[in-house]
Design an enzyme around this catalytic site. Structure first.
Site, PDB file in Angstrom:
ATOM      1  N   ILE A  12     110.749 120.076  -3.940  1.00  0.00           N
ATOM      2  CA  ILE A  12     109.877 120.765  -3.518  1.00  0.00           C
ATOM      3  C   ILE A  12     109.542 122.895  -3.517  1.00  0.00           C
ATOM      4  CG2 ILE A  12     107.710 120.742  -2.056  1.00  0.00           C
ATOM      5  CD1 ILE A  12     109.221 117.853  -1.365  1.00  0.00           C
ATOM      6  N   ASN A  32     121.673 127.929  -0.879  1.00  0.00           N
ATOM      7  CA  ASN A  32     123.016 128.310  -0.351  1.00  0.00           C
ATOM      8  C   ASN A  32     123.584 126.930  -1.942  1.00  0.00           C
ATOM      9  OD1 ASN A  32     123.003 125.801   0.047  1.00  0.00           O
ATOM     10  ND2 ASN A  32     123.399 126.256   2.005  1.00  0.00           N
ATOM     11  N   SER A 124     107.095 116.415   7.191  1.00  0.00           N
ATOM     12  CA  SER A 124     107.468 115.130   7.033  1.00  0.00           C
ATOM     13  C   SER A 124     106.854 113.808   7.228  1.00  0.00           C
ATOM     14  CB  SER A 124     108.535 114.101   6.587  1.00  0.00           C
ATOM     15  OG  SER A 124     108.731 112.613   5.994  1.00  0.00           O
ATOM     16  N   THR A 126     107.661 111.376   8.365  1.00  0.00           N
ATOM     17  CA  THR A 126     108.452 110.263   8.360  1.00  0.00           C
ATOM     18  C   THR A 126     108.446 110.373  10.142  1.00  0.00           C
ATOM     19  OG1 THR A 126     110.798 110.299   9.300  1.00  0.00           O
ATOM     20  CG2 THR A 126     110.487 112.123   9.204  1.00  0.00           C
ATOM     21  N   TYR A 148     117.624 112.413  10.395  1.00  0.00           N
ATOM     22  CA  TYR A 148     116.894 113.273  10.126  1.00  0.00           C
ATOM     23  C   TYR A 148     115.099 113.604  10.659  1.00  0.00           C
ATOM     24  CZ  TYR A 148     113.148 113.862   6.302  1.00  0.00           C
ATOM     25  OH  TYR A 148     112.247 114.641   5.072  1.00  0.00           O
ATOM     26  N   LYS A 152     112.939 117.253  12.618  1.00  0.00           N
ATOM     27  CA  LYS A 152     111.586 117.481  11.555  1.00  0.00           C
ATOM     28  C   LYS A 152     110.305 117.226  13.014  1.00  0.00           C
ATOM     29  CE  LYS A 152     112.252 117.643   7.064  1.00  0.00           C
ATOM     30  NZ  LYS A 152     112.247 119.426   6.575  1.00  0.00           N
ATOM     31  N   TYR A 176     104.971 115.979   4.789  1.00  0.00           N
ATOM     32  CA  TYR A 176     104.547 115.548   3.330  1.00  0.00           C
ATOM     33  C   TYR A 176     104.733 114.135   3.769  1.00  0.00           C
ATOM     34  CZ  TYR A 176     106.582 120.027   2.732  1.00  0.00           C
ATOM     35  OH  TYR A 176     107.222 121.723   2.410  1.00  0.00           O
ATOM     36  N   PHE A 177     104.041 113.026   2.619  1.00  0.00           N
ATOM     37  CA  PHE A 177     103.919 111.716   2.082  1.00  0.00           C
ATOM     38  C   PHE A 177     105.364 111.421   1.088  1.00  0.00           C
ATOM     39  CE2 PHE A 177     101.092 109.868   5.485  1.00  0.00           C
ATOM     40  CZ  PHE A 177     101.298 110.609   5.902  1.00  0.00           C
ATOM     41  N   ASN A 198     116.320 107.261  -2.630  1.00  0.00           N
ATOM     42  CA  ASN A 198     114.713 106.960  -2.637  1.00  0.00           C
ATOM     43  C   ASN A 198     114.162 106.075  -3.928  1.00  0.00           C
ATOM     44  OD1 ASN A 198     114.869 109.748  -1.255  1.00  0.00           O
ATOM     45  ND2 ASN A 198     113.280 108.354  -0.047  1.00  0.00           N
TER      46      ASN A 198
HETATM   47  C1  UD1 Z   1     112.030 107.888   2.959  1.00  0.00           C
HETATM   48  C2  UD1 Z   1     112.340 108.019   4.100  1.00  0.00           C
HETATM   49  C3  UD1 Z   1     110.750 109.002   4.768  1.00  0.00           C
HETATM   50  C4  UD1 Z   1     111.118 109.987   4.096  1.00  0.00           C
HETATM   51  C5  UD1 Z   1     111.109 110.440   3.008  1.00  0.00           C
HETATM   52  C6  UD1 Z   1     112.018 111.367   1.750  1.00  0.00           C
HETATM   53  C7  UD1 Z   1     113.462 106.468   4.833  1.00  0.00           C
HETATM   54  C8  UD1 Z   1     113.532 104.719   5.933  1.00  0.00           C
HETATM   55  N1  UD1 Z   1     112.452 106.840   5.721  1.00  0.00           N
HETATM   56  O1  UD1 Z   1     110.737 106.613   2.887  1.00  0.00           O
HETATM   57  O2  UD1 Z   1     112.248 109.517   6.030  1.00  0.00           O
HETATM   58  O3  UD1 Z   1     110.358 111.047   4.625  1.00  0.00           O
HETATM   59  O4  UD1 Z   1     112.343 109.160   2.300  1.00  0.00           O
HETATM   60  O5  UD1 Z   1     110.998 110.646   0.535  1.00  0.00           O
HETATM   61  O6  UD1 Z   1     114.089 106.580   4.320  1.00  0.00           O
HETATM   62  N2  UD1 Z   1     112.613 101.059  -1.920  1.00  0.00           N
HETATM   63  C9  UD1 Z   1     112.613 100.122  -2.622  1.00  0.00           C
HETATM   64  N3  UD1 Z   1     114.385 100.553  -3.739  1.00  0.00           N
HETATM   65  C10 UD1 Z   1     114.939 101.052  -3.437  1.00  0.00           C
HETATM   66  C11 UD1 Z   1     113.857 102.151  -2.759  1.00  0.00           C
HETATM   67  C12 UD1 Z   1     113.186 102.326  -1.682  1.00  0.00           C
HETATM   68  O7  UD1 Z   1     112.367  98.603  -2.452  1.00  0.00           O
HETATM   69  O8  UD1 Z   1     115.863 101.611  -3.905  1.00  0.00           O
HETATM   70  C13 UD1 Z   1     111.149 100.770  -1.630  1.00  0.00           C
HETATM   71  C14 UD1 Z   1     110.992 100.678   0.211  1.00  0.00           C
HETATM   72  O9  UD1 Z   1     111.076 100.074   0.732  1.00  0.00           O
HETATM   73  C15 UD1 Z   1     109.785 101.655   0.714  1.00  0.00           C
HETATM   74  C16 UD1 Z   1     109.652 102.569  -1.458  1.00  0.00           C
HETATM   75  O10 UD1 Z   1     110.264 101.766  -1.804  1.00  0.00           O
HETATM   76  O11 UD1 Z   1     108.301 100.565   0.214  1.00  0.00           O
HETATM   77  C17 UD1 Z   1     109.515 104.122  -1.213  1.00  0.00           C
HETATM   78  O12 UD1 Z   1     110.763 104.635  -0.279  1.00  0.00           O
HETATM   79  P1  UD1 Z   1     111.524 105.576  -0.370  1.00  0.00           P
HETATM   80  O13 UD1 Z   1     111.479 106.392  -1.791  1.00  0.00           O
HETATM   81  O14 UD1 Z   1     113.431 105.494   0.214  1.00  0.00           O
HETATM   82  O15 UD1 Z   1     110.484 106.315   0.198  1.00  0.00           O
HETATM   83  P2  UD1 Z   1     110.903 106.327   2.202  1.00  0.00           P
HETATM   84  O16 UD1 Z   1     110.978 105.101   2.820  1.00  0.00           O
HETATM   85  O17 UD1 Z   1     108.872 106.156   2.269  1.00  0.00           O
END
Ligand code: UD1
Length: 334
Positions: A12, A32, A124, A126, A148, A152, A176-177, A198
């Site tokens: 970002i 860093n 976040s 979060t 984490y 925040k 942020y979402f 993610n």
């Molecule tokens: C996650 C973090 C959040 C952080 C954000 C940063 C958790 C619980 N939360 O958010 O604190 O601020 O990342 O971007 O980790 N999913 C799958 N398969 C995968 C990965 C994810 O199905 O391999 C699903 C998850 O269940 C969720 C969605 O995809 O429904 C998004 O997941 P992710 O990208 O990890 O973001 P968050 O969980 O929303």
């Protein structure tokens, strides 16, 4: 106006630096390279054809931070630097609290020493924990489920206390979402080395055949198709939100809080389908168990940012999928 961007080589941060330079702000980056690459500096130059200051330093290093402020008249800071992996934070809470909180305390201490009172902080969604209703507004109750997220939330509180005690201080907390996508040039974007946590970076690695399939974490949530729903936001829209925050805070004191999201929810399967369609690539997936700690759905009410900052996300999910893939194809010469 000269802006110090901590973590300016990160995902970002780098996009925000580009937009600051496009708007003719003077920029100094401190990074860093803990979770970023040196070549980002050249890529920012290639995109913008502008120069900027750079310091390779850790924000926990008070002497190094003081040197930056001594050598530059910094008017405002955008603070991105910090550890961000949820799972790692559960395993190594001390590391997370120490790094994320210490760096912020040192940053603000040095800012005050050098008469710099304007700060935009990278928070976040979060901090909303498991929201009782949707869409999420800024005054919803706050809670966290992992260290984490707690860093925040703690930093938000610390900055709020500091701003209350100092009537010159102006702080913007940007929640942020889910930022995804990449700059149109394909020169900067998100490219984690390890197996991504993610969803979007994971989809990308499946599309490039570095990983066999996406594991969809549960299809029995109370959502449109049973899979998790999130508010994905294009990183360039997010970056532009920081410019609006800087414009707002430069003449204001106190604490302002804004959600940066699109207000639209997209399910895991919708994101996979869109990515495969717009990029004409296969993204195999399998349904697995839910990931502990995940919530069913999370999306923003972005009205406050629209009304008070004049900011609104304009890029759609198709743009996000296309730009994320273009970046990785360029990096990997595909
Ligand atoms: C996650 C973090 C959040 C952080 C954000 C940063 C958790 C619980 N939360 O958010 O604190 O601020 O990342 O971007 O980790 N999913 C799958 N398969 C995968 C990965 C994810 O199905 O391999 C699903 C998850 O269940 C969720 C969605 O995809 O429904 C998004 O997941 P992710 O990208 O990890 O973001 P968050 O969980 O929303």
């Amino acid at each position: 106006m000269k802006i110090l961007v901590t973590g300016g080589c990160g995902f970002i941060g780098s996009h925000t630096v580009v937009e600051l330079l496009n708007k003719n702000y003077e920029v100094v980056i401190v990074d860093n390279f803990y979770n970023s690459k040196r070549e980002v500096l050249d890529n920012i130059k290639e995109i913008t054809h502008k120069s900027f200051g750079f310091y390779e330093a850790d924000c926990c290093d008070e002497t190094a931070m003081r040197k930056i402020f001594k050598e530059n008249k910094i008017d405002a800071v955008i603070h991105f630097a910090g550890y961000k992996a949820v799972g790692e934070s559960v395993a190594k809470p001390l590391m997370y609290y120490q790094n994320n909180i210490d760096s912020t305390l040192i940053l603000v201490k040095v800012m005050k020493e050098f008469d710099c009172h304007k700060l935009v902080f990278s928070s976040s969604a979060t901090v909303y924990g498991s929201p009782a209703s949707l869409p999420i507004q800024e005054d919803f109750p706050l809670s966290t489920t992992n260290p984490y997220g707690t860093t925040k939330l703690f930093i938000e509180r610390i900055l709020t206390d500091i701003a209350h005690a100092d009537n010159e201080m102006g702080v913007v907390l940007l929640r942020y979402f889910n930022p995804i996508g990449a700059h149109k040039s394909g020169l900067i974007g998100e490219n984690p080395n390890d197996i991504p946590n993610n969803l979007m970076p994971y989809i990308v690695k499946v599309a490039t055949k570095e990983l066999p399939q996406v594991n969809v974490f549960g299809n029995d949530y109370d959502t449109i198709d049973g899979t998790g729903v999130r508010d994905y936001i294009h990183v360039v829209d997010l970056a532009l939100g920081h410019i609006k925050a800087i414009e707002k805070i430069k003449d204001t004191a106190g604490v302002l809080i804004y959600n940066l999201g699109t207000g639209k929810g997209t399910s895991v399967l919708e994101l996979i389908e869109t990515f495969a369609r717009v990029n004409q690539v296969e993204v195999p997936y399998q349904i697995t168990d839910r990931r502990p700690g995940d919530i069913a759905a999370c999306y923003a009410d972005p009205t406050k940012a629209k009304e008070e900052l004049g900011w609104e996300a304009v890029r759609n999910i198709e743009d996000m999928c296309q730009d994320a893939y273009s970046f990785v194809k360029k990096v990997k010469n595909l």
